[in-house]
Design a protein around this motif. Structure first.
Motif, short mmCIF file in Angstrom:
data_model
loop_
_atom_site.label_atom_id
_atom_site.label_comp_id
_atom_site.label_asym_id
_atom_site.label_seq_id
_atom_site.Cartn_x
_atom_site.Cartn_y
_atom_site.Cartn_z
N CYS A 199 0.82 -1.37 0.13
CA CYS A 199 -0.01 0.08 0.00
C CYS A 199 0.90 1.10 -0.23
O CYS A 199 0.47 2.20 -0.68
N ASP A 241 3.75 1.75 -1.45
CA ASP A 241 4.42 1.84 -2.74
C ASP A 241 3.54 2.51 -3.61
O ASP A 241 3.91 3.13 -4.37
N VAL A 242 2.40 1.86 -3.64
CA VAL A 242 1.30 2.51 -4.42
C VAL A 242 1.22 3.86 -4.05
O VAL A 242 0.77 4.86 -4.99
N VAL A 295 1.90 -0.02 -9.05
CA VAL A 295 0.91 -1.06 -9.43
C VAL A 295 1.19 -1.83 -10.79
O VAL A 295 1.04 -3.03 -10.46
N GLN A 354 -3.14 -4.18 -3.67
CA GLN A 354 -2.82 -3.09 -4.40
C GLN A 354 -4.05 -2.47 -5.14
O GLN A 354 -4.04 -1.31 -5.28
N VAL A 379 -5.15 1.38 -4.73
CA VAL A 379 -5.25 2.27 -5.84
C VAL A 379 -6.53 3.21 -5.46
O VAL A 379 -6.55 4.52 -5.68
N ALA A 396 -4.11 6.35 -8.31
CA ALA A 396 -3.41 5.85 -9.22
C ALA A 396 -3.45 6.00 -10.55
O ALA A 396 -4.80 5.46 -10.68
#
Length: 433
Positions: free
Chosen positions: A40, A42-43, A51, A194, A198, A203
């Motif tokens: 999470c 990282d997104v 993603v 992920q 988003v 994203a």
């Protein structure tokens, strides 16, 4: 295949003890938070680039853009098998009919002359709907999520569902067709934790949402828990489950088939028979091996029925049976007894109750008109399934004129000073000069 718990011949344990005795799938969401949190984050930090990398790693699909093109949605609907389209249309019609009656109207209460409180029902502005695609692509979940959101008046709806390597990196064609049939144009080929990230952070072309609904695996659930507060969620869904309360009038063939149908979902699925009839329990147990062997997903079903989350509970009478199923608080509860409707009306805790021999859970999964996104893991003791109400917020409008405020000012003053909050009292007193 099914373990037995015999509660006959003695005083039934209290609710807390009974809950501990009953079969239940264990889901340790905390144990996967350490895996989900960096996904999470990282997104949140890298957006679409993250993603793409995560999807390639987990799903084996490397796509520059995870937004599903409109052409793919149109093609899925155009090429769908006519019988499947007809079934989807019938399911949509029935779900709409039931959920349309759930819409709320604003109510104004006159507390005193000149003083009213109005409760307004306002839809969430934007929602993200998650549709699983792991062991089974649940295109019916598109219907169950989208229809109540539309009827609630949600103005912006996005769907996320995992990509499929054997479909060119696009999601399942049936899922895409269901989205197109319902007029959903914003669909993303992204699954797991992920997908929730988003929705939560935004994203690519996906803007952040206000709320996320829909079932998913433990990683999806952990992400929902992690982002709760930033987004609203419907529930923390665990493995699916069915309980069947039956007496000696139940058909063992039906009971066995219904236990198997729920176990088909997942090796962790729970299937529990609560019965007053040892003969029925014996007959069901004897039927299971042959029926399981004849199914496509026999390995999965065997694991589920043989696990600690499934079993048979023997009770002395229907009163004891009702106490057991209320303690269990099943996601799905079937009543296969004499006077089944009367027995069903005595149930306090269940996500949905299926009454009699001709109302199997699989009917509710698809085309009863009810919703199949339901509370699991005993949460039916305090929570409801997905509905139009899920997507609505009650907002109170407090509208008092000068005279109405004056009439209650002294009571506000007394209560404010009792709580040692004199500025509260002053905010009213200043208006009385």
């Amino acid at each position: 295949m099914l373990a037995r718990i015999d509660l006959r011949g003695s005083r039934l344990p209290g609710v807390r003890e009974l809950t501990g005795l009953l079969p239940r799938a264990g889901t340790d969401i905390d144990s996967v938070l350490a895996t989900v949190r960096p996904i999470c984050e990282d997104v949140r930090e890298r957006g679409a680039e993250a993603v793409r990398e995560i999807t390639a790693r987990f799903d084996g699909v490397d796509a520059e853009d995870f937004a599903v093109p409109q052409a793919a949605l149109d093609d899925a609907l155009a090429s769908i098998d006519p019988a499947l389209r007809e079934a989807l249309e019938e399911a949509v019609s029935r779900v709409r009919k039931v959920h349309a009656d759930q819409r709320r109207t604003d109510v104004t209460t006159e507390v005193v002359p000149g003083g009213t409180v109005t409760e307004r029902w306002v839809p969430v502005r934007r929602v993200g709907l998650y549709v699983p695609g792991g062991l089974a692509p649940l295109l019916s979940s598109v219907v169950m999520n989208v229809v109540p959101a539309q009827l609630a008046g949600v103005e912006s709806i996005a769907v996320a569902t995992p990509p499929q390597r054997d479909n060119g990196g696009l999601p399942d064609r049936g899922v895409l067709a269901a989205c197109a049939l319902l007029g959903v144009t914003e669909v993303y080929a992204v699954g797991g934790a992920q997908a929730i990230a988003v929705f939560g952070y935004g994203a690519g072309s996906c803007e952040p949402v206000d709320m996320v609904t829909g079932p998913g695996n433990v990683y999806v659930t952990a992400a929902k828990r992690l982002l709760r507060g930033l987004i609203g969620i419907d529930s923390e869904a665990g493995p699916t489950e069915v309980a069947i309360l039956a007496d000696d009038t139940a058909d063992p063939v039906h009971v066995a088939a219904d236990l198997i149908s729920q176990a088909e979902h997942d090796p962790l699925a729970g299937a529990v028979l609560v019965t007053t009839s040892e003969q029925l329990a014996d007959a069901v147990t004897a039927l299971l091996p042959e029926q399981v062997a004849a199914t496509k997903h026999s390995d999965r079903i065997t694991t589920a029925l043989g696990g600690s989350q499934s079993g048979v509970v023997l009770v002395d009478d229907l009163d004891a049976g009702l106490a057991v199923v209320d303690a269990y608080a099943a996601e799905h509860l079937e009543i296969q007894t004499r006077d089944a409707r009367e027995v069903a009306l005595r149930v306090r805790n269940a996500g949905a109750v299926f009454v009699g021999a001709w109302s199997p859970v699989s009917l509710g999964d698809y085309a009863a008109g009810s919703n199949h996104v339901l509370p699991t893991g005993g949460c039916a003791r305090h929570s409801s399934g997905l509905s139009v109400q899920t997507f609505l917020r009650g907002i109170h409008l407090v509208d008092y004129d000068e005279q109405a405020l004056a009439g209650v000012a002294r009571h506000v003053d007394v209560l404010a000073h009792a709580e040692d909050l004199p500025a509260h009292a002053a905010a009213v007193a200043v208006r009385q000069r």
